[in-house]
Design a protein around this motif. Structure first.
Motif, PDB file in Angstrom:
ATOM      1  N   ILE A   1      92.290  41.244  -9.443  1.00 20.35           N
ATOM      2  CA  ILE A   1      92.172  39.759  -8.694  1.00 20.35           C
ATOM      3  C   ILE A   1      92.155  38.929  -9.055  1.00 20.35           C
ATOM      4  CG2 ILE A   1      91.438  38.617  -6.374  1.00 20.35           C
ATOM      5  CD1 ILE A   1      90.372  41.828  -5.356  1.00 20.35           C
ATOM      6  N   GLY A   2      93.245  37.986  -9.427  1.00 20.06           N
ATOM      7  CA  GLY A   2      92.699  36.820 -10.570  1.00 20.06           C
ATOM      8  C   GLY A   2      93.873  36.705 -11.487  1.00 20.06           C
ATOM      9  N   GLY A   3      94.323  35.528 -11.666  1.00 23.03           N
ATOM     10  CA  GLY A   3      95.095  36.094 -12.635  1.00 23.03           C
ATOM     11  C   GLY A   3      94.804  34.353 -13.891  1.00 23.03           C
ATOM     12  N   GLY A   4      93.568  34.432 -13.915  1.00 23.64           N
ATOM     13  CA  GLY A   4      93.205  33.429 -15.069  1.00 23.64           C
ATOM     14  C   GLY A   4      92.204  34.127 -16.366  1.00 23.64           C
ATOM     15  N   TYR A   5      92.143  33.208 -17.197  1.00 23.54           N
ATOM     16  CA  TYR A   5      92.014  34.409 -19.059  1.00 23.54           C
ATOM     17  C   TYR A   5      91.122  35.990 -18.440  1.00 23.54           C
ATOM     18  CZ  TYR A   5      92.713  30.287 -20.428  1.00 23.54           C
ATOM     19  OH  TYR A   5      93.480  28.556 -21.341  1.00 23.54           O
ATOM     20  N   ALA A   6      90.802  35.481 -17.969  1.00 25.75           N
ATOM     21  CA  ALA A   6      89.723  37.503 -17.691  1.00 25.75           C
ATOM     22  C   ALA A   6      91.241  38.346 -17.062  1.00 25.75           C
ATOM     23  CB  ALA A   6      88.732  37.210 -16.658  1.00 25.75           C
ATOM     24  N   GLY A   7      91.479  37.769 -15.854  1.00 24.61           N
ATOM     25  CA  GLY A   7      92.568  38.375 -15.681  1.00 24.61           C
ATOM     26  C   GLY A   7      93.780  39.008 -16.173  1.00 24.61           C
ATOM     27  N   VAL A   8      94.035  38.144 -16.774  1.00 23.53           N
ATOM     28  CA  VAL A   8      95.765  38.066 -17.185  1.00 23.53           C
ATOM     29  C   VAL A   8      95.501  38.930 -18.425  1.00 23.53           C
ATOM     30  CG1 VAL A   8      98.111  36.862 -18.854  1.00 23.53           C
ATOM     31  CG2 VAL A   8      96.823  36.130 -16.469  1.00 23.53           C
TER      32      VAL A   8
ATOM     33  N   GLN B   1      98.901  49.302 -21.554  1.00 18.72           N
ATOM     34  CA  GLN B   1      98.676  50.492 -23.212  1.00 18.72           C
ATOM     35  C   GLN B   1      99.324  52.251 -22.589  1.00 18.72           C
ATOM     36  OE1 GLN B   1      95.485  49.929 -25.512  1.00 18.72           O
ATOM     37  NE2 GLN B   1      94.692  49.190 -24.041  1.00 18.72           N
ATOM     38  N   ARG B   2      98.528  51.826 -20.986  1.00 17.14           N
ATOM     39  CA  ARG B   2      99.230  53.445 -20.480  1.00 17.14           C
ATOM     40  C   ARG B   2     100.396  53.472 -19.933  1.00 17.14           C
ATOM     41  NH1 ARG B   2      94.841  57.708 -20.426  1.00 17.14           N
ATOM     42  NH2 ARG B   2      96.582  58.982 -18.744  1.00 17.14           N
ATOM     43  N   ASP B   3     101.446  54.370 -20.407  1.00 15.27           N
ATOM     44  CA  ASP B   3     102.766  54.927 -19.080  1.00 15.27           C
ATOM     45  C   ASP B   3     102.628  55.186 -17.690  1.00 15.27           C
ATOM     46  OD1 ASP B   3     104.508  53.334 -21.239  1.00 15.27           O
ATOM     47  OD2 ASP B   3     104.556  55.873 -21.772  1.00 15.27           O
ATOM     48  N   ASP B   4     101.643  55.517 -17.193  1.00 14.48           N
ATOM     49  CA  ASP B   4     100.624  56.165 -15.844  1.00 14.48           C
ATOM     50  C   ASP B   4     100.136  54.777 -15.497  1.00 14.48           C
ATOM     51  OD1 ASP B   4      99.026  56.498 -17.823  1.00 14.48           O
ATOM     52  OD2 ASP B   4      98.009  58.817 -16.692  1.00 14.48           O
ATOM     53  N   VAL B   5     100.503  53.911 -15.909  1.00 14.54           N
ATOM     54  CA  VAL B   5      99.118  52.555 -15.109  1.00 14.54           C
ATOM     55  C   VAL B   5     100.486  50.975 -14.564  1.00 14.54           C
ATOM     56  CG1 VAL B   5      98.042  50.283 -15.055  1.00 14.54           C
ATOM     57  CG2 VAL B   5      97.027  53.267 -16.275  1.00 14.54           C
ATOM     58  N   ARG B   6     100.127  51.289 -13.367  1.00 15.91           N
ATOM     59  CA  ARG B   6     100.869  50.168 -12.424  1.00 15.91           C
ATOM     60  C   ARG B   6      99.559  49.261 -12.701  1.00 15.91           C
ATOM     61  NH1 ARG B   6     105.612  52.696  -9.061  1.00 15.91           N
ATOM     62  NH2 ARG B   6     104.111  52.949  -7.799  1.00 15.91           N
ATOM     63  N   VAL B   7     100.297  48.569 -12.405  1.00 12.48           N
ATOM     64  CA  VAL B   7      99.428  46.350 -12.690  1.00 12.48           C
ATOM     65  C   VAL B   7     100.020  45.659 -11.420  1.00 12.48           C
ATOM     66  CG1 VAL B   7      98.245  45.109 -13.686  1.00 12.48           C
ATOM     67  CG2 VAL B   7      99.184  47.181 -14.949  1.00 12.48           C
ATOM     68  N   THR B   8      98.892  45.575 -10.280  1.00 13.88           N
ATOM     69  CA  THR B   8      99.877  44.026  -9.845  1.00 13.88           C
ATOM     70  C   THR B   8      98.365  43.193 -10.191  1.00 13.88           C
ATOM     71  OG1 THR B   8     100.750  45.373  -8.739  1.00 13.88           O
ATOM     72  CG2 THR B   8      99.598  43.610  -7.092  1.00 13.88           C
ATOM     73  N   VAL B   9      99.076  42.139 -10.116  1.00 11.42           N
ATOM     74  CA  VAL B   9      97.895  40.675 -10.632  1.00 11.42           C
ATOM     75  C   VAL B   9      97.790  40.120  -9.092  1.00 11.42           C
ATOM     76  CG1 VAL B   9      97.699  39.123 -11.337  1.00 11.42           C
ATOM     77  CG2 VAL B   9      98.067  40.891 -12.766  1.00 11.42           C
ATOM     78  N   ILE B  10      97.044  39.312  -8.395  1.00  8.75           N
ATOM     79  CA  ILE B  10      96.978  39.099  -6.950  1.00  8.75           C
ATOM     80  C   ILE B  10      96.130  37.420  -7.395  1.00  8.75           C
ATOM     81  CG2 ILE B  10      96.390  38.197  -4.966  1.00  8.75           C
ATOM     82  CD1 ILE B  10      95.762  41.998  -4.876  1.00  8.75           C
ATOM     83  N   ASN B  11      97.269  35.967  -7.681  1.00  9.53           N
ATOM     84  CA  ASN B  11      96.875  35.361  -7.550  1.00  9.53           C
ATOM     85  C   ASN B  11      97.059  34.138  -6.079  1.00  9.53           C
ATOM     86  OD1 ASN B  11      95.777  33.491  -9.990  1.00  9.53           O
ATOM     87  ND2 ASN B  11      97.474  32.605  -9.940  1.00  9.53           N
TER      88      ASN B  11
END
Length: 403
Positions: free
Chosen positions: A10-17, A25-35
């Motif tokens: 949650i958050g697409g600023g410096y920390a979130g991005v 880094q892991r292939d078994d991780v799917r990432v969603t950014v809410i901004n």
């Protein structure tokens, strides 16, 4: 059923991005950014947006790793029990791990008339509105900037360099972090630009009207445009979601940046309060905390024990128009050294810092795991020990008090 670990940021600023990129880094991780915006906003450029020397936006394609899903919406509540995030459009997004990086925004002014007549600058939309107002205001009209922090100084300098008549009002001293020598240098540059500086306890703003700013000592400053840069707050999403926060509303975490309420929730940036001892707000600290928060999540996915945060970068930089700046070096206890760089060198170092922040995010997008933190080692552990000692002493005084 998906075998991916769903991580929502949650958050697409410096920390979130930074966190989102590092998680890839892991292939078994799917990432969603809410901004809430379609573009990345380097907030330390917003004074330049107002001064028409920078647009203060970066396309997410430049800083966000390929394959990360960007949802343009606002989170309204976190349901930790069900592991889902409610969105303003009525939808929900489920998660296995949640990274809380909602950032900060300008503090709501409590001075009479300020909310109605003063213009904030802490968001893209606010800065764009202020720029539009200034474009419709004669260059000879009086402009008052309230707030003696970096944002106030940089905004005042940017507008004065355009030839505007600017007064900077500070209820304390200019940028408390600066060494007195550096502060005198800042005063010199502001004077050269024609900025009138009013500071001290008598300069506390007591009211704002459509045409003036009133001070505690009775002075009334004519002001066609008043800009409010004093203070920052954080969104109340964590508090509204029933998660424990500090007094300012930052999410309370342990030293691994894990929520004290839920090990599936990790926080980073301005909205995090590790051990109730939050780090200083800055873009650099935000993306470093983002990197560590991502590492905490990756450790948990791998079944490993996450490590405590170890971070230090004792410095501050600010611009004074396009031709000068100050780069203040500091000790690890967050006190300023006598050593600082000013003038053209200070300006170049400030510009380098602004560009480096975007470069770090872009590099992490292409090479996740590449960002390394400056280590603290001694100062933060000492703060934590002092905090524990104070807590123990307080408990001792309570338990020994007569009934």
């Amino acid at each position: 059923m998906s075998n991916k670990n769903e991580v929502v940021v949650i958050g697409g600023g410096y920390a979130g991005v930074m966190a989102a990129n590092r998680l890839t880094q892991r292939d078994d991780v799917r990432v969603t950014v809410i901004n809430p915006r379609q573009v990345f906003v380097p907030r330390l450029r917003l004074h330049q947006l107002v001064g028409e020397t920078h647009e203060a936006v970066v396309d997410y394609q430049e800083v966000l790793a390929e394959g990360i899903r960007l949802v343009v919406d606002s989170a309204t509540r976190i349901d930790a029990a069900e592991r889902r995030v409610m969105l303003a459009d009525g939808g929900t997004i489920g998660y296995d791990y949640l990274l809380y990086a909602v950032g900060s925004h300008g503090a709501e002014p409590r001075v009479p008339g300020a909310a109605e007549f003063a213009y904030p600058i802490a968001t893209l939309e606010a800065a764009q509105r202020l720029r539009s107002v200034l474009l419709d205001t004669p260059a000879t009209a009086a402009v008052t900037v309230i707030g003696g922090g970096p944002t106030g100084i940089e905004t005042a300098a940017e507008l004065a360099e355009q030839g505007r008549k600017v007064t900077l009002v500070c209820g304390g001293v200019l940028v408390a972090y600066l060494h007195p020598k550096a502060r005198r240098t800042a005063h010199k540059y502001l004077a050269e630009l024609g900025v009138t500086v009013i500071e001290g306890t008598d300069a506390a703003v007591t009211a704002v009207t459509a045409e003036a700013v009133e001070l505690g000592d009775g002075r009334r400053l004519a002001s066609a445009v008043t800009i409010w840069t004093a203070g920052f707050d954080v969104p109340d999403l964590a508090r509204r979601s029933g998660l424990r926060t500090d007094a300012a509303g930052r999410l309370l975490t342990d030293e691994t940046l894990t929520s004290v309420d839920d090990e599936r929730i990790v926080a980073a940036g301005d909205s995090s309060a590790p051990s109730d001892l939050p780090f200083r707000m800055s873009a650099y600290v935000a993306y470093c905390l983002g990197a560590h928060a991502a590492d905490t999540v990756l450790h948990r996915i791998a079944g490993e024990e996450p490590t405590p945060v170890d971070l230090s970068f004792p410095a501050m930089c600010l611009s004074l128009g396009r031709d000068a700046g100050i780069y203040q070096l500091g000790h690890k206890d967050e006190t300023a050294m006598r050593l600082y760089f000013s003038g053209f060198v200070g300006k170049k170092l400030k510009e380098f810092a602004c560009e480096a922040g975007i470069k770090h995010l872009a590099t992490e997008a292409h090479k996740p795991g590449s960002h390394h933190l400056f280590k603290d080692g001694k100062h933060r552990p000492a703060l934590l020990r002092a905090q524990r000692d104070d807590t123990t002493a307080s408990v001792g005084r309570t338990t020994s008090a007569p009934r």
